[in-house]
Structure formats: C-alpha cells, structure tokens
Motif scaffolding. Structure first.
Motif, mmCIF file in Angstrom:
data_model
loop_
_atom_site.group_PDB
_atom_site.id
_atom_site.type_symbol
_atom_site.label_atom_id
_atom_site.label_comp_id
_atom_site.label_asym_id
_atom_site.label_seq_id
_atom_site.Cartn_x
_atom_site.Cartn_y
_atom_site.Cartn_z
ATOM 1 N N ALA A 5 -57.110 -33.980 111.663
ATOM 2 C CA ALA A 5 -56.441 -35.218 112.062
ATOM 3 C C ALA A 5 -55.826 -35.040 113.447
ATOM 4 C CB ALA A 5 -55.360 -35.579 111.047
ATOM 5 N N ASP A 52 -48.775 -40.955 110.157
ATOM 6 C CA ASP A 52 -49.551 -40.865 108.920
ATOM 7 C C ASP A 52 -50.226 -39.511 108.717
ATOM 8 O OD1 ASP A 52 -48.885 -43.501 108.433
ATOM 9 O OD2 ASP A 52 -50.757 -44.300 109.267
ATOM 10 N N TYR A 56 -51.887 -37.583 105.211
ATOM 11 C CA TYR A 56 -53.314 -37.332 104.992
ATOM 12 C C TYR A 56 -53.571 -35.848 104.743
ATOM 13 C CZ TYR A 56 -54.889 -42.034 106.289
ATOM 14 O OH TYR A 56 -55.133 -43.384 106.310
ATOM 15 N N SER A 59 -52.402 -34.723 101.341
ATOM 16 C CA SER A 59 -53.249 -35.197 100.238
ATOM 17 C C SER A 59 -54.446 -34.291 99.999
ATOM 18 C CB SER A 59 -53.750 -36.616 100.536
ATOM 19 O OG SER A 59 -54.746 -36.600 101.552
ATOM 20 N N GLN A 61 -57.155 -34.484 101.783
ATOM 21 C CA GLN A 61 -58.351 -35.150 102.286
ATOM 22 C C GLN A 61 -58.770 -34.610 103.653
ATOM 23 O OE1 GLN A 61 -60.127 -37.372 100.375
ATOM 24 N NE2 GLN A 61 -58.637 -36.635 98.860
#
Length: 283
Positions: A5, A52, A56, A59, A61
């Motif tokens: 990310a 955010d 992420y 989680s 992911q």
C-alpha cells in the motif's frame, strides 16, 4: 507477489513514490491510477488514502504499507512499524490560550481537547492517566477554542506561526514525533524473503541519501590521521599510488559532514579530494 500500500495523495505521496523509484520499483505515471503491477520485481502497488493504509495492512489483504506513524497510531489498527523512512516529519503538541493551562500534563484534567487525531490524543491521555474529553474535528482545529468547542487543541506543530496567528501557544511536552514508516500486520512473518528484500532496498536508499563516497590521495606518513577522519563503515580502501610514498584512499562519509572532512583532510596534506553521490547500496 508482494502487495504494498502506497499513499495516493498528500505530503506522504510524492516522497514515497520517489523513494520507491530510487529503490528500483516501477511507479504509476498518472495520479488516477489506483493499482499497478511491477512484474519485474514481483510487486503489486495499491494507491490508497494515507489514513486507510494501516487498516488494509492490518486486515492482511496487503502485506506491507507506507504511511505516517501518526496515522498508524491514530487508526488503532492491528499493525506495527518496521522501518522509519525519514521524511514527512512532524511533531504533535497541545496548544491553548496563553496563561490558561500550565505545562504539566495533569493540568489537562477535565478539559475538552479538539483534534483531528482523536486516537493519538486519547491514547496519550490514557497512557498518562489523564481524564479529559476529546472532540474529533476534521481539518484546521485552531478556531475550536475561539468558538468555544474546546479549551485546548492538539495538532501538528511545525513553526508555530498558525498557532500564534490564532492567539495560541504550545503547552507541555510533545505528544509524539511522526514520520513516514513502513508497516506490516502485527505478528506477521518478518523473515519473509520478499519483505526482507523490499526493506533492504529502502534501507539502501536511506544510506545512499545519507552518505557520499570520498576519494583522496595522501602521504603514507599522514595515513593514520586521514583514516581517523574517514573511518568508513567497515574501514577505508587504501591503494598504493605510482608515486612512492603516496596512497589513494576511498571511504563512505556522512554527506552533511563532507565539506568539513574535506577541509580537515586538506589541512593534513591530502590532495585530489573528491566526493561522489551514492545512488544505491547494500550494507
């Protein structure tokens, strides 16, 4: 494939993309791109709102992410910092009208504090056993006191100009110091080869930005003094020159000290002193 990310906007976005580019990773060409694949490096980048990213990553992911330490803590997400990156530095402070609150954190007891970073402030107060109310506001919070929403604000302070313009002053010790960081899910496998390779590349960029390579010639009888000025990371490379009694020396030196070191080397008789930028390295 490693899934990473990256901030899509704000003060984190540009420096993060620049660092990733210097580390050899492909980056997006258009700001509207939300995802790109770098097949050569077996990496997939997702461009997300900085606030955010911690969620992420927590989680599971996404494997890792780049965000601010402040945003990581404020999110309360189950993620942890694994590498500070040295850009987007900021300091969080309490501020209020002059003479209304003392410098002791205990003076905030019973007060209402307005901030855009409720998680950071609430955790800081709880860690110190201070019972105070925290009001979340988006955007600038300097007017919260003037409008009677709070008696104290907590915000990023750089020069303090905006606070002074609002008739406020900082009080107490800093809440925290923030900068861009690499994060991963708490307890994730820190030895995963792709993650370790990614971290080594970023560490290489950080070192390359911090050091320069210095080369110079000096007489053999001055070598020990010269080496004391340029010890390098392990030790300098020393090679004999064609002219008897002279040697060539090469060592990495801190970039911010390079000019002073060059002056000191010249004073002890070193000559042909050169510095060269380092674009990448592995230590």
């Amino acid at each position: 494939m490693l899934r990473i990310a990256v901030p899509n906007k704000g003060s984190l976005s540009g420096p993060a993309a620049e660092m990733l580019h210097e580390a050899g990773y492909q980056q997006r060409r258009e700001s509207k791109e939300l995802r790109i694949v770098d097949p050569e490096n077996d990496v997939e980048f997702f461009y997300l709102r900085p606030r955010d990213i911690a969620l992420y990553v927590a989680s599971g992911q996404l494997d890792i992410g780049i965000t601010g330490r402040d945003l990581l803590i404020d999110s309360g997400a189950d993620a942890e910092e694994i590498l500070p990156l040295g850009f987007a530095r900021s300091t969080f402070r309490f501020a209020t009208r002059p003479g209304t609150v003392g410098d002791d954190l205990a003076d905030l007891k019973g007060k209402t504090i307005a901030t855009s970073y409720e998680g950071i402030v609430a955790k800081h107060l709880a860690d110190h056993g201070i019972d105070a109310s925290v009001v979340h506001l988006d955007g600038a919070v300097e007017t919260a006191i003037q409008l009677g929403v709070a008696q104290v604000i907590a915000d990023v302070v750089e020069t303090g100009t905006s606070l002074r313009n609002a008739g406020l002053e900082v009080v107490g010790e800093p809440i925290m110091k923030s900068e861009a960081v690499v994060i991963r899910q708490t307890g994730a496998d820190g030895e995963e080869p792709k993650v370790q390779q990614f971290l080594r590349r970023l560490q290489g960029v950080l070192v390359a930005r911090t050091y320069v390579m210095m080369d110079y010639d000096c007489r053999v009888e001055q070598l020990e003094k010269a080496v004391a000025l340029t010890p390098g990371l392990e030790s300098p490379t020393v090679s004999p020159l064609h002219n008897e009694g002279w040697v060539a020396v090469r060592a990495m030196v801190p970039a911010k000290e390079a000019q002073r070191i060059m002056d000191d080397l010249y004073d002890i008789g070193a000559r042909a002193i050169l510095t060269t930028a380092i674009h990448a390295c592995r230590l």
